[in-house]
Design a protein around this motif. Structure first.
Motif, short mmCIF file in Angstrom:
data_model
loop_
_atom_site.label_atom_id
_atom_site.label_comp_id
_atom_site.label_asym_id
_atom_site.label_seq_id
_atom_site.Cartn_x
_atom_site.Cartn_y
_atom_site.Cartn_z
N ASN A 13 0.85 -1.19 0.00
CA ASN A 13 0.00 0.00 0.00
C ASN A 13 0.88 1.24 0.00
N PHE A 14 1.44 1.57 -1.15
CA PHE A 14 2.34 2.73 -1.19
C PHE A 14 2.18 3.50 -2.48
N VAL A 15 2.54 4.77 -2.41
CA VAL A 15 2.50 5.68 -3.56
C VAL A 15 3.92 6.06 -3.93
N ILE A 16 4.20 6.12 -5.23
CA ILE A 16 5.51 6.53 -5.70
C ILE A 16 5.36 7.41 -6.93
N ARG A 17 6.17 8.45 -6.98
CA ARG A 17 6.16 9.31 -8.16
C ARG A 17 6.65 8.50 -9.37
N GLN A 18 5.97 8.67 -10.49
CA GLN A 18 6.27 7.83 -11.64
C GLN A 18 7.73 7.93 -12.09
N ASN A 19 8.28 9.13 -12.12
CA ASN A 19 9.66 9.25 -12.61
C ASN A 19 10.68 8.68 -11.63
N VAL A 20 10.31 8.54 -10.35
CA VAL A 20 11.20 7.90 -9.38
C VAL A 20 11.25 6.40 -9.65
N LEU A 21 10.10 5.80 -9.95
CA LEU A 21 10.09 4.37 -10.26
C LEU A 21 10.82 4.07 -11.56
N TYR A 22 10.75 5.00 -12.52
CA TYR A 22 11.54 4.84 -13.74
C TYR A 22 13.03 4.81 -13.41
N LYS A 23 13.44 5.69 -12.51
CA LYS A 23 14.85 5.80 -12.14
C LYS A 23 15.30 4.63 -11.27
N ILE A 24 14.42 4.21 -10.34
CA ILE A 24 14.77 3.15 -9.39
C ILE A 24 13.68 2.07 -9.44
N PRO A 25 13.73 1.20 -10.44
CA PRO A 25 12.72 0.15 -10.53
C PRO A 25 12.99 -0.97 -9.52
N PHE A 26 12.04 -1.86 -9.39
CA PHE A 26 12.24 -3.04 -8.55
C PHE A 26 13.32 -3.92 -9.16
N ASN A 27 14.15 -4.49 -8.31
CA ASN A 27 15.23 -5.36 -8.75
C ASN A 27 14.64 -6.70 -9.19
N VAL A 28 14.67 -6.97 -10.49
CA VAL A 28 13.99 -8.15 -11.03
C VAL A 28 14.78 -9.44 -10.79
N SER A 29 15.96 -9.33 -10.20
CA SER A 29 16.72 -10.53 -9.86
C SER A 29 16.09 -11.27 -8.69
N TYR A 30 15.24 -10.56 -7.93
CA TYR A 30 14.63 -11.15 -6.73
C TYR A 30 13.12 -10.94 -6.80
N SER A 31 12.46 -11.86 -7.49
CA SER A 31 11.02 -11.71 -7.73
C SER A 31 10.18 -12.59 -6.83
N ASN A 32 10.81 -13.45 -6.04
CA ASN A 32 10.05 -14.35 -5.16
C ASN A 32 9.62 -13.62 -3.90
N TYR A 33 8.82 -14.31 -3.10
CA TYR A 33 8.30 -13.73 -1.86
C TYR A 33 9.43 -13.45 -0.87
N GLY A 34 9.39 -12.27 -0.26
CA GLY A 34 10.26 -12.01 0.86
C GLY A 34 11.41 -11.06 0.60
N TYR A 35 11.38 -9.92 1.25
CA TYR A 35 12.48 -8.95 1.33
C TYR A 35 12.72 -8.19 0.04
N GLU A 36 11.96 -8.46 -1.02
CA GLU A 36 12.13 -7.64 -2.22
C GLU A 36 11.67 -6.21 -1.94
N ASP A 37 10.71 -6.07 -1.01
CA ASP A 37 10.25 -4.73 -0.66
C ASP A 37 11.32 -3.97 0.13
N LEU A 38 12.02 -4.67 1.02
CA LEU A 38 13.08 -4.01 1.78
C LEU A 38 14.26 -3.65 0.88
N LEU A 39 14.60 -4.52 -0.05
CA LEU A 39 15.68 -4.20 -0.99
C LEU A 39 15.31 -2.97 -1.81
N PHE A 40 14.06 -2.88 -2.22
CA PHE A 40 13.60 -1.71 -2.96
C PHE A 40 13.72 -0.46 -2.09
#
Length: 300
Positions: A161-188
């Motif tokens: 449940n979070f909001v992010i400015r679109q251009n920030v997500l373009y600059k810092i996307p989610f790390n796709v190397s870790y797509s499974n459950y757990g800690y991908e949110d903390l890494l982000f």
């Protein structure tokens, strides 16, 4: 006027109530907002139920293969028209009056905001024993007050449940190397921290409407510890998860011969710990021991 793109990754869940609730607020409040659904290759039952809301959402995309938790969130950038993206888990339930308006009001009054987290809750009623483990973890470790979250703004961030400015997500996307459950949110969150992006916190929670069984949650725990192990083995990201409680404990205890003893202890106690955890109503210290032993086993 701020335009908000509500982005909901869907996987094996009936999301109709959530979408109808969002649509009702958008129309009644005359908000500048759109709803985007991307189904991550759900089973036929969920697809059949959710087909009812294809015309309710601004975009409804069904994938022909599963992308996972990180890739699918990045995919929303291809469809979102809003300046800000609001990500909601598909099992969330609206419990705040003026939920979307609360976010829009904060962003309007604080125009420099890049990331904003609203929090989460689980049902107050104690569930049956078969669902108790996940509920206990949420109540004791995740359902933090806004004051507690502000004291640790990155460690207490979650992606439900979070909001992010679109251009920030373009600059810092989610790390796709870790797509499974757990800690991908903390890494982000730590990727955001490395770029000096501030995470703001407000009291605007959603209800986690799908508390898993003890068996299902324990499998997710195993998956999450495997993710931590993979991150620790990657020199490019391991320093970014150094503040995780599990990683701190591992670092303090990872020396010879104690590490050998911990692996041996986990081997002989694994079944005992799992039995305790599957019982559901035990202390979360059993879960901490289980996760630590499993991490040592994976890192040996």
């Amino acid at each position: 006027m701020i335009k908000l793109s509500v982005c909901i990754p869907v996987y094996n869940f009936d999301v109709r109530e959530l979408v109808y609730g969002l649509k009702k607020e958008i129309e009644s409040q005359n908000l500048s907002a759109e709803i985007i659904l991307i189904d991550d290759f759900s089973d036929w039952k969920s697809c059949s139920l959710n087909s009812e809301i294809q015309d309710v959402a601004s975009v409804f995309l069904s994938l022909d293969k599963n992308l996972g938790r990180s890739k699918i969130r990045n995919l929303f950038l291809n469809y979102a028209q809003g300046e800000y993206l609001l990500f909601l888990d598909c099992d969330g339930k609206l419990i705040q009056e003026n939920f979307l308006k609360n976010y829009i009001n904060f962003l309007s009054k604080n125009p420099l905001t890049d990331v904003l987290y609203g929090g989460r809750k689980v049902p107050a009623e104690i569930p049956d024993q078969k669902h108790l483990l996940r509920w206990k973890f949420a109540v004791e470790r995740e359902n933090l007050s806004v004051g507690e979250r502000k004291s640790h703004p990155y460690l207490s961030f979650q992606t439900n449940n979070f909001v992010i400015r679109q251009n920030v997500l373009y600059k810092i996307p989610f790390n796709v190397s870790y797509s499974n459950y757990g800690y991908e949110d903390l890494l982000f969150a730590m990727d955001l921290k490395s770029e000096n992006i501030i995470i703001h916190h407000i009291e605007n929670p959603v209800l986690n409407n799908d508390v898993e069984t003890n068996e299902v949650y324990l499998e997710k725990v195993k998956e999450s510890v495997a993710s931590v192990s993979a991150m620790l083995k990657n020199n490019a990201v391991k320093d970014r998860i150094s503040d995780i409680k599990l990683v701190k404990a591992f670092g303090k205890l990872n020396f010879f011969p104690l590490n050998i003893f911990i692996v041996f202890f986990f081997k002989i106690s694994k079944n005992f710990l799992e039995k305790k955890l599957l019982h559901g109503n035990k202390s979360l210290r059993y879960l901490d021991l289980y996760k630590l032993g499993l991490l040592f086993k994976l890192m040996k």
